[in-house]
Design an enzyme around this catalytic site. Structure first.
Site, PDB file in Angstrom:
ATOM      1  N   GLU A 163       0.788  -1.191  -0.027  1.00 42.61           N
ATOM      2  CA  GLU A 163      -0.156  -0.028   0.038  1.00 42.61           C
ATOM      3  C   GLU A 163       0.753   1.314   0.057  1.00 42.61           C
ATOM      4  O   GLU A 163       0.644   2.100   0.775  1.00 42.61           O
ATOM      5  CB  GLU A 163      -0.996   0.034   1.099  1.00 42.61           C
ATOM      6  CG  GLU A 163      -1.942  -1.241   1.346  1.00 42.61           C
ATOM      7  CD  GLU A 163      -2.681  -1.162   2.411  1.00 42.61           C
ATOM      8  OE1 GLU A 163      -2.593  -0.307   3.330  1.00 42.61           O
ATOM      9  OE2 GLU A 163      -3.737  -2.080   2.567  1.00 42.61           O
ATOM     10  N   GLU A 279      -6.000 -10.920  -1.077  1.00 47.73           N
ATOM     11  CA  GLU A 279      -6.829 -10.809   0.018  1.00 47.73           C
ATOM     12  C   GLU A 279      -8.418 -10.720  -0.194  1.00 47.73           C
ATOM     13  O   GLU A 279      -9.032  -9.863   0.161  1.00 47.73           O
ATOM     14  CB  GLU A 279      -6.511  -9.507   0.822  1.00 47.73           C
ATOM     15  CG  GLU A 279      -4.763  -9.405   0.906  1.00 47.73           C
ATOM     16  CD  GLU A 279      -4.432  -8.010   1.874  1.00 47.73           C
ATOM     17  OE1 GLU A 279      -5.388  -7.457   2.377  1.00 47.73           O
ATOM     18  OE2 GLU A 279      -3.382  -7.686   2.017  1.00 47.73           O
TER      19      GLU A 279
HETATM   20  C1  XIL Z   1      -5.790  -6.701   8.624  1.00 54.35           C
HETATM   21  C2  XIL Z   1      -6.011  -7.710   9.455  1.00 54.35           C
HETATM   22  O1  XIL Z   1      -6.973  -8.621   8.722  1.00 54.35           O
HETATM   23  C3  XIL Z   1      -6.393  -7.460  10.817  1.00 54.35           C
HETATM   24  O2  XIL Z   1      -6.781  -8.656  11.684  1.00 54.35           O
HETATM   25  C4  XIL Z   1      -5.719  -6.479  11.499  1.00 54.35           C
HETATM   26  O3  XIL Z   1      -6.144  -5.936  12.565  1.00 54.35           O
HETATM   27  C5  XIL Z   1      -5.329  -5.139  10.499  1.00 54.35           C
HETATM   28  O4  XIL Z   1      -4.890  -5.872   9.217  1.00 54.35           O
HETATM   29  N1  XIL Z   1      -4.904  -5.002   3.784  1.00 54.35           N
HETATM   30  C6  XIL Z   1      -3.828  -5.674   4.212  1.00 54.35           C
HETATM   31  C7  XIL Z   1      -3.867  -6.590   5.409  1.00 54.35           C
HETATM   32  O5  XIL Z   1      -2.716  -5.640   3.614  1.00 54.35           O
HETATM   33  O6  XIL Z   1      -2.671  -6.794   6.195  1.00 54.35           O
HETATM   34  C8  XIL Z   1      -5.034  -6.167   6.477  1.00 54.35           C
HETATM   35  O7  XIL Z   1      -5.274  -7.020   7.446  1.00 54.35           O
HETATM   36  C9  XIL Z   1      -6.339  -5.969   5.691  1.00 54.35           C
HETATM   37  C10 XIL Z   1      -5.761  -4.566   4.801  1.00 54.35           C
END
Ligand code: XIL
Length: 374
Positions: A163, A279
Site C-alpha cells: 500500500e 486478500e
Molecule cells: C488486517 C487484518 O485482517 C486485521 O486482523 C488487522 O487488525 C489489520 O490488518 N490490507 C492488508 C492486510 O494488507 O494486512 C490487512 O489485514 C487488511 C487490509
C-alpha cells in the site's frame, strides 16, 4: 436388432454415464467438496494456487485446520509476519506465531506467502520514538535480513511493500506519506526490494495494493499511479516479480469490474510481472436484503464474475481469501465497520461460521474450472 458389439458399446457407455453422474460437479449442499472436488484440486488442475489468510491462534482448532488443509495449498499470515507483531521491542523478535504457521504449512505441503515487510500500518508503538532519519535504513534492512533470512527458501512470495500509493497525499509520484517515506525518502522501496532479494533469492518479490481495479475515477487514478510506480521500479532494475491485488471488493452495485481489472492485469503482465489476488473478500453491507440466502447469492455472483476476469490472463497464478470462514473475517472486527449500518455480521467468505461451504465456495470453484490452463 443390435449386434452384440453395439450392445456392449452402449452398455459400457451407460455404465460410464452412471459413473459420471456420481462425480458431477457438486452443488450447494452437496458434501462432495474434498479431494478432487476441493478448491485446491480444481485450482491445481488449471495451474493456479488457492489459499487463505490465517491467524496462528486458529491453528489450535481441529475444525479449522481440517478445512484449511483440505481446501487450500497456499497460506499467508493474516498478522503474524507484520512488523509490529514480530517486533515487541527494538531489539527482540517474536517468531512464535509465524513459526507455527510455517510449520503447519510445511507439514501439509502448502506454499506460504510472506506478508509484509514495509507498511504504514501495524508498526510497533516503539517505532515512532526510536526510528530516525539516521537509523531508519538500518532498521529496515536488519528487519528484512532477519525475517526473510529465517524463512529463506520456504516462502513462495513476499509482499515486500504494501500500500505505498496514496493519491490524496498530493505528491507528484503519488507515494503515500508514510513513516518509511518520511524517514528514508522514496528510495525506501528500492532498498526494501534489493534487500529482500539478497535475503531470500527464491521468493517472488511482490508489490501489494488495494483499490486499483474497479471502473471508478479514484481506482482508475490509483491504478495508473501503481502501474507507473511498477514501471519506474522495473526501469531501475529493482528486483520485482509480481503484483498483488488485494481484492477487498464490495457487492451491491457499489463497484463494477471489467476493463479496469483487465487493464491492470495486462499492465502488470507487460512489465513481466505475475499477478496474485492476495486478500479476496466481498463486503456485503450494501445489499439491501438481510436474508442470508439472498446475500450469499449476490456475494457468490461477485466472486464468480471477478474471478472469471482475474483468470482470463495466464499472468494470474494465485488467489487467496482474507480469512477462512465468516467467523474469522476482519470485516466483522473493525470498529468502523461494526458501527455503521446495516448492523449485521458480514458473510464475505467461501465458508460460513459453521465451516459449511457457502455459494461463494461453489462460485470460486466454478471459476477455477472455467479458467484457461496456465
Ligand atoms: C488486517 C487484518 O485482517 C486485521 O486482523 C488487522 O487488525 C489489520 O490488518 N490490507 C492488508 C492486510 O494488507 O494486512 C490487512 O489485514 C487488511 C487490509
Amino acid at each position: 436388432m443390435i449386434t452384440r458389439r453395439e450392445y456392449l458399446k452402449r452398455s459400457s457407455l451407460a455404465a460410464c454415464g452412471l459413473a459420471l453422474a456420481r462425480t458431477l460437479p457438486a452443488e450447494p449442499g452437496n458434501s462432495h467438496i474434498e479431494g478432487r472436488d476441493s478448491l485446491k484440486a480444481r485450482a491445481h488442475n488449471r495451474g493456479l494456487l488457492a489459499g487463505c489468510a490465517v491467524n496462528a491462534a486458529n491453528l489450535r482448532e481441529d475444525a479449522f485446520t481440517k478445512v484449511l488443509a483440505a481446501q487450500y495449498n497456499l497460506v499467508v499470515a493474516e498478522n503474524a509476519m507484520k512488523f509490529g507483531p514480530l517486533r515487541p521491542t527494538p531489539d527482540t523478535f517474536n517468531f512464535a506465531d509465524a513459526d507455527a504457521l510455517v510449520a503447519f504449512a510445511q507439514h501439509h505441503k502448502m506454499k506460504i506467502r510472506g506478508h509484509n515487510f514495509v507498511w504504514h500500518e501495524q508498526l510497533p508503538a516503539w517505532f515512532a520514538g526510536t526510528a530516525t532519519k539516521e537509523n531508519a535504513k538500518k532498521i529496515l534492512t536488519d528487519h528484512i535480513h532477519t525475517v526473510a533470512g529465517r524463512y529463506k527458501g520456504k516462502i513462495h512470495s513476499w509482499d515486500v511493500v504494501n500500500e505505498a500509493i496514496n493519491i490524496s497525499d498530493g505528491r507528484p509520484d503519488s507515494l503515500r506519506k508514510s513513516s518509511w517515506l518520511e524517514l528514508i525518502g522514496p528510495e525506501y522501496l528500492e532498498l526494501a526490494y534489493r534487500t529482500a532479494r539478497q535475503a531470500d533469492p527464491k521468493a517472488k518479490l511482490t508489490y501489494n495494493e488495494y483499490g486499483i481495479e474497479d471502473q471508478s475515477e479514484s481506482d482508475s487514478a490509483k491504478r495508473a499511479a501503481t502501474l507507473a510506480l511498477l514501471k519506474r521500479l522495473k526501469a531501475a532494475n529493482v528486483p520485482l516479480d509480481a503484483l498483488g491485488i488485494q481484492s477487498h471488493i464490495k457487492a451491491g452495485a457499489l463497484q463494477t469490474f471489467g476493463n479496469g481489472l483487465r487493464e491492470l492485469i495486462a499492465g502488470a503482465q507487460s512489465l513481466g510481472l505475475e499477478v496474485y489476488f492476495t486478500e479476496l473478500d466481498v463486503n456485503d453491507d450494501a445489499i439491501p436484503d438481510s436474508a442470508p440466502a439472498a446475500r450469499d447469492r449476490i456475494v457468490a455472483d461477485v466472486y464468480h464474475d471477478y474471478l472469471a476476469i482475474a483468470f482470463e490472463s495466464t499472468a494470474t497464478k494465485a488467489v487467496l481469501t482474507w480469512g477462512l470462514t465468516d467467523a474469522h473475517t476482519w470485516l466483522n472486527g473493525i470498529k468502523s465497520h461494526r458501527e455503521k449500518l446495516p448492523n449485521r455480521p458480514q458473510r464475505p467468505l467461501p465458508f460460513d461460521a459453521d465451516y459449511k461451504p457457502t455459494p461463494a465456495f461453489f462460485a470460486m470453484r466454478d471459476a477455477f474450472d472455467k479458467a484457461p490452463h496456465r
